[in-house]
Design a protein around this motif. Structure first.
Motif, short mmCIF file in Angstrom:
data_model
loop_
_atom_site.label_atom_id
_atom_site.label_comp_id
_atom_site.label_asym_id
_atom_site.label_seq_id
_atom_site.Cartn_x
_atom_site.Cartn_y
_atom_site.Cartn_z
N LEU A 193 21.07 -31.45 -0.37
CA LEU A 193 19.64 -31.46 -0.63
C LEU A 193 19.26 -32.63 -1.54
O LEU A 193 18.29 -33.35 -1.28
N GLY A 237 17.36 -35.34 0.40
CA GLY A 237 15.96 -35.02 0.19
C GLY A 237 15.45 -33.84 0.98
O GLY A 237 14.25 -33.53 0.93
N GLU A 238 16.30 -33.18 1.72
CA GLU A 238 15.92 -31.98 2.46
C GLU A 238 17.18 -31.20 2.82
O GLU A 238 18.30 -31.69 2.65
N ARG A 239 16.98 -29.97 3.27
CA ARG A 239 18.12 -29.13 3.60
C ARG A 239 18.90 -29.70 4.78
O ARG A 239 18.32 -30.14 5.78
N ALA A 260 15.88 -25.91 8.96
CA ALA A 260 16.59 -27.19 8.79
C ALA A 260 16.29 -28.14 9.93
O ALA A 260 16.17 -27.74 11.09
N LYS A 261 16.19 -29.41 9.57
CA LYS A 261 15.93 -30.44 10.58
C LYS A 261 17.02 -31.51 10.62
O LYS A 261 16.97 -32.41 11.44
N LYS A 262 17.98 -31.42 9.68
CA LYS A 262 19.11 -32.35 9.67
C LYS A 262 20.40 -31.55 9.61
O LYS A 262 20.47 -30.47 9.00
#
Length: 295
Positions: free
Chosen positions: A15, A19-21, A80-82
């Protein structure tokens, strides 16, 4: 309770870094193991069962199909997108480079797959494979080499039929680090003939090599294994839940805060799990570990 409040978790690391989950997509690329195909042995580790990776016993879907299916589940559950493509089942560097590279490339070709996590054995990471993984990292991908060590005691490794010793692990870590590849080491707590002091010594030896990540697993007994036979004969007694929690907390507290914990327990499905029963209750174990760490 929130485990991330008490230790450096892989989820928090990803994270902060991206910068993201980011979630792992576990993949079965139909590899085998030199400890199964006769190269160094037959039967595999005493605790390993094929069904734990492929319960239906059928040829798994393609890597692309598995990514699509995993993405759909995780996107719905977590948003989640990654993702990281986690080549998990068996020994995922145990093939010619001409076989490995197209599989890794296929996973990385997915626009939402930002890197690889490669599960393998310390005796199956030739320089050419490490060079390939390092090249992906040089391109900006998140890449982790996951080495199944389990114990630093050669006597234990022979006892569970690992087919390699601690020296092979040291060599693999040193060659990975020479290429700036981060290493996540798998350790099993509760191996036959071992107690907490063995796990503490193993952890110290691993940390001395400067590994970046750790996975802790309780040893559990599953159907179709030599360990299951030993358990039925009364030759192996699994850890009680409280003993595993105490051991895990002890190991976590003696680990430097910059080392990333990718996992602090492991589970098995009820269809194949024989003992201990608590190994199918992931959140119970995690909550107990978090609670004890918070005291």
């Amino acid at each position: 309770m929130n485990l991330a409040k008490h230790l450096n978790t892989f989820g928090q690391y990803l994270l902060q870094r991206h910068g993201e989950r980011v979630h792992k997509l576990a993949l079965n690329a139909s590899f085998t193991c030199p400890n199964r195909d006769g190269s160094i042995g037959r039967g595999g580790c005493t605790f390993c069962n094929n069904a734990s990776f492929n319960p239906q016993g059928r040829q798994p879907p393609t890597v692309t199909q598995q990514i699509a299916a995993g993405r759909a589940v995780l996107a719905k559950r977590t948003g989640a997108k990654k993702f990281l493509a986690y080549f998990q089942a068996y020994t995922n560097t145990y093939a010619a480079l001409e076989v490995l590279k197209p599989l890794y490339d296929l996973a990385l070709a997915e626009p939402d797959v930002i890197g690889l996590s490669i599960g393998t054995r310390p005796d199956c990471v030739p320089d050419a494979v490490l060079d390939l993984l390092a090249s992906y990292r040089d391109q900006g991908h998140e890449v982790w080499l996951e080495l199944g060590l389990q114990s630093s005691f050669d006597r234990t490794l022979r006892r569970v039929n690992r087919g390699h010793g601690f020296a092979e692990y040291v060599d693999a870590v040193q060659r990975a680090h020479a290429r700036h590849l981060p290493v996540c080491t798998h350790l099993i707590v509760g191996l036959p003939g071992e107690c907490l002091s063995h796990s503490r010594i193993t952890l110290a030896r691993v940390l001395e090599l400067g590994v970046e990540g750790l996975k802790l697993h309780p040893l559990h007994v599953v159907r179709g294994t030599q360990l299951a036979n030993e358990w039925r004969r009364g030759e192996y007694q699994p850890l009680a839940l409280e003993d595993y929690v105490d051991s895990a907390v002890n190991l976590i507290r003696t680990t430097p805060p910059d080392v990333i914990f990718h996992r602090v327990t492991a589970t098995a499905s009820t269809e194949i799990l024989l003992a201990p029963a608590w190994c199918n209750k992931k959140w119970l174990v995690l909550n107990k570990i978090a609670e004890q760490l918070g005291t």
